[in-house]
Design an enzyme around this catalytic site. Structure first.
Site, mmCIF file in Angstrom:
data_model
loop_
_atom_site.group_PDB
_atom_site.id
_atom_site.type_symbol
_atom_site.label_atom_id
_atom_site.label_comp_id
_atom_site.label_asym_id
_atom_site.label_seq_id
_atom_site.Cartn_x
_atom_site.Cartn_y
_atom_site.Cartn_z
ATOM 1 N N TRP A 95 0.644 -1.197 -0.055
ATOM 2 C CA TRP A 95 0.036 -0.029 -0.025
ATOM 3 C C TRP A 95 0.661 1.207 0.152
ATOM 4 O O TRP A 95 1.791 1.414 0.839
ATOM 5 C CB TRP A 95 -1.034 -0.007 1.039
ATOM 6 C CG TRP A 95 -1.694 0.960 1.341
ATOM 7 C CD1 TRP A 95 -2.754 1.599 0.559
ATOM 8 C CD2 TRP A 95 -2.029 1.799 2.539
ATOM 9 N NE1 TRP A 95 -3.321 2.605 1.083
ATOM 10 C CE2 TRP A 95 -3.202 2.920 2.201
ATOM 11 C CE3 TRP A 95 -1.345 1.920 3.678
ATOM 12 C CZ2 TRP A 95 -3.295 3.899 3.428
ATOM 13 C CZ3 TRP A 95 -1.923 2.666 4.852
ATOM 14 C CH2 TRP A 95 -3.032 3.641 4.619
ATOM 15 N N ASP A 102 -0.946 -5.510 9.187
ATOM 16 C CA ASP A 102 -1.873 -4.425 8.920
ATOM 17 C C ASP A 102 -3.356 -5.186 8.581
ATOM 18 O O ASP A 102 -3.058 -5.995 7.679
ATOM 19 C CB ASP A 102 -1.497 -3.890 7.924
ATOM 20 C CG ASP A 102 -2.221 -2.640 7.139
ATOM 21 O OD1 ASP A 102 -3.419 -2.705 7.850
ATOM 22 O OD2 ASP A 102 -1.772 -1.994 6.435
ATOM 23 N N LYS A 132 -13.258 -0.470 5.757
ATOM 24 C CA LYS A 132 -13.866 -1.614 4.675
ATOM 25 C C LYS A 132 -14.819 -2.705 5.267
ATOM 26 O O LYS A 132 -15.905 -2.472 4.404
ATOM 27 C CB LYS A 132 -12.782 -2.262 3.716
ATOM 28 C CG LYS A 132 -11.459 -1.611 3.752
ATOM 29 C CD LYS A 132 -11.244 -0.706 2.491
ATOM 30 C CE LYS A 132 -10.043 0.153 2.859
ATOM 31 N NZ LYS A 132 -9.514 0.641 1.581
HETATM 32 N N1 KET Z 1 -3.759 -0.671 5.200
HETATM 33 C C1 KET Z 1 -4.086 -0.983 3.806
HETATM 34 C C2 KET Z 1 -3.216 -2.115 3.576
HETATM 35 C C3 KET Z 1 -4.887 -0.305 3.174
HETATM 36 O O1 KET Z 1 -5.125 -0.606 1.682
HETATM 37 C C4 KET Z 1 -5.345 0.757 3.538
HETATM 38 C C5 KET Z 1 -6.278 1.698 2.774
HETATM 39 C C6 KET Z 1 -5.388 1.137 5.017
HETATM 40 C C7 KET Z 1 -4.585 0.593 5.669
HETATM 41 C C8 KET Z 1 -5.804 2.296 5.544
HETATM 42 O O2 KET Z 1 -7.204 2.367 5.657
HETATM 43 P P1 KET Z 1 -7.908 3.382 6.785
HETATM 44 O O3 KET Z 1 -9.057 4.234 5.982
HETATM 45 O O4 KET Z 1 -7.043 4.253 7.073
HETATM 46 O O5 KET Z 1 -8.710 2.471 7.666
HETATM 47 N N2 KET Z 1 -6.521 1.563 1.451
HETATM 48 C C9 KET Z 1 -7.416 2.142 0.535
HETATM 49 C C10 KET Z 1 -7.483 3.611 0.873
HETATM 50 C C11 KET Z 1 -6.509 4.298 0.901
HETATM 51 O O6 KET Z 1 -5.516 4.332 0.143
HETATM 52 O O7 KET Z 1 -6.621 5.305 1.977
HETATM 53 C C12 KET Z 1 -6.554 1.851 -0.959
HETATM 54 O O8 KET Z 1 -5.555 1.454 -0.925
HETATM 55 O O9 KET Z 1 -7.557 2.318 -1.885
#
Ligand code: KET
Length: 452
Positions: free
Chosen positions: A181, A262, A298
């Protein structure tokens, strides 16, 4: 001090103390007059001459910037497959029914107030989050050798965990998978850790480079921190098998490498919350220490509520208590304490058997819809005779397909077909619907036949 002498002199008329006070005041007035008669300089904050004038425009975020570009496109056929956010068959964001129900309960409960939460967040939420990831019968919970703190979604949990490690752990290097990510390197660098990578994905097989991974972890310095995606690896959609996880665990424990999981997609990989938590539970069961960052963005669709948790599993309850006291010192100057609403929704759902069951059904439906999108896209490309082996679309798991399309092909699809995705060729399958599959398949077909 000053206010004390002021109050004592004000009650005693024209005493020597009040004389002194008057002469001090007079000196101030003279000084102020002198100031106001001095030449007036141009304000350093006038727009003509900004003190920020030297600042260059920063780049858009590689993931969230895709949505910014999408929003500016007036085309009626435009499609946003950038950010990992679930959409319905109608292409609309989804608020889970069970979330609506929980929110309804919360707003109708007049006994609820808006007081600050403790620095570590909502106690119920923390307990239930640990139960969700480690399992209700987990020894780490039974033995009370875990601390869980509510943080600002997955990102905030990673950041707090990173800052805690940078301050208190003896190894400052974290290894992240290649690729990973896009925000991981930034989060951990700014937390004060030094970031290195380990091999993960093999573009030739579009699968896991297990040998490379084992070699790189094997040569990492003892004690190094290893970032592991708990399930549904982003962006590749490729996870180790349970047997491979067991080998990774043994190698990591033999070298005292510190696992930092994660967990942003629990329930989204297999459709089962328990199954997706297996890698974390495998590491927790061996008695060793570890960290986990959980996100409810998610799996409960609570993206904008920013609700997540950081857990640190320790050797015993005493250490866990001291670790928690230090986490509070990381959090307090960062954002003081976390927001109440999202965590209250999660706690309401996790603590009520009926709501919990309803959640698992809705979650499974989201996961199933994504799997059906994989099948439909794969079939559509086959029907078009699109050159290449597209079986990875149905083999990969989670929200994303790592298509193998290069950045020129992606730019072509955006330009000609108004399809928005990250430049590494990642597609958010959750943003796709039966209606938009043909449009995407046409675009991919054109991109691979015309932009080799
Ligand atoms: N870890 C991973 C692996 C991840 O894909 C995301 C979010 C997060 C943590 C953080 O998510 P949060 O909203 O802080 O709980 N990924 C998607 C959104 C982004 O980039 O913020 C994405 O990859 O599209």
């Amino acid at each position: 001090m000053a206010s004390k002498s002021f109050s004592s002199s004000s009650s005693s008329g024209c005493s020597p103390a009040s004389d002194r006070r008057i002469s001090v005041l007079a000196r101030h007035l003279v000084a102020e007059n002198a100031l106001s008669s001095s030449p007036i300089y141009a304000s350093p904050t006038s727009s003509a001459n900004s003190v920020f004038a030297h600042i260059a425009r920063g780049p858009e975020d590689p993931i969230l910037g895709v949505t910014v570009a999408y929003n500016k496109d007036p085309s009626p056929v435009k499609l946003n497959l950038g950010v990992g956010a679930y959409r319905t068959e109608e292409g609309k964001p989804l608020v889970l029914n069970v979330v609506r129900k929980a929110e309804h309960m919360l707003v109708n409960d007049r006994s609820r107030v808006k007081e600050y939460l403790p620095i570590v967040g909502l106690a119920d939420f923390n307990k239930l989050s640990a139960k969700l990831i480690f399992g209700a019968d987990s020894p780490v919970i039974r033995e009370n050798r875990i601390t869980t703190v509510q943080c600002l979604s997955g990102t905030g949990s990673l950041r707090v965990g990173g800052e805690f490690l940078a301050k208190h752990y003896h190894q400052r290097t974290i290894y992240i998978p290649l690729p990973t990510w896009g925000n991981h390197p930034k989060v951990f660098t700014l937390a004060g850790l030094s970031v290195k990578t380990y091999r993960y994905y093999d573009p030739a097989t579009r699968g896991l480079n297990f040998q490379g991974l084992m070699e790189d972890l094997g040569s990492a310095p003892s004690g190094a921190i290893i970032l592991l995606h708990a399930c549904a690896h982003n962006p590749t959609g490729v996870d180790p098998t349970p047997q491979q996880w067991e080998q990774i665990r043994r190698l990591m424990r033999s070298k005292a490498l510190m696992p930092f999981f994660d967990s942003a997609y629990q329930g989204f990989a297999s459709g089962s919350l328990d199954e997706d938590a297996q890698p974390v539970r495998m590491f927790a069961a061996d008695g060793g220490e570890l960290l986990v960052a959980q996100s409810y963005a998610k799996n409960m669709g609570l993206y904008g509520e920013r609700v997540g948790a950081l857990s640190i599993v320790c050797k015993d309850a005493d250490v866990a208590g001291r670790v928690e006291s230090q986490l509070k010192l990381v959090i307090r100057p960062m954002y003081s304490n976390p927001p109440i609403h999202g965590a209250s929704i999660v706690a309401a759902i996790l603590k009520d058997g009926n709501l919990y069951n309803e959640w698992t059904i809705e979650l499974k439906a989201m996961a199933d819809r994504i799997i059906s999108m994989r099948k439909q896209l794969f079939d559509a490309l086959r029907a078009r005779g699109t050159p290449g082996d597209w079986s990875h679309i149905i083999k990969q798991i989670g929200m994303f397909t790592f298509t193998g399309l290069n950045s020129e092909q992606v730019a072509f699809m955006t330009r000609e077909y108004h399809i928005y995705m990250t430049s590494d060729g990642r597609i958010s399958m959750a943003g796709l619907s039966s209606k938009s599959v043909p449009h995407l398949a046409d675009a991919i077909h054109a991109a691979v036949t015309r932009m080799k």
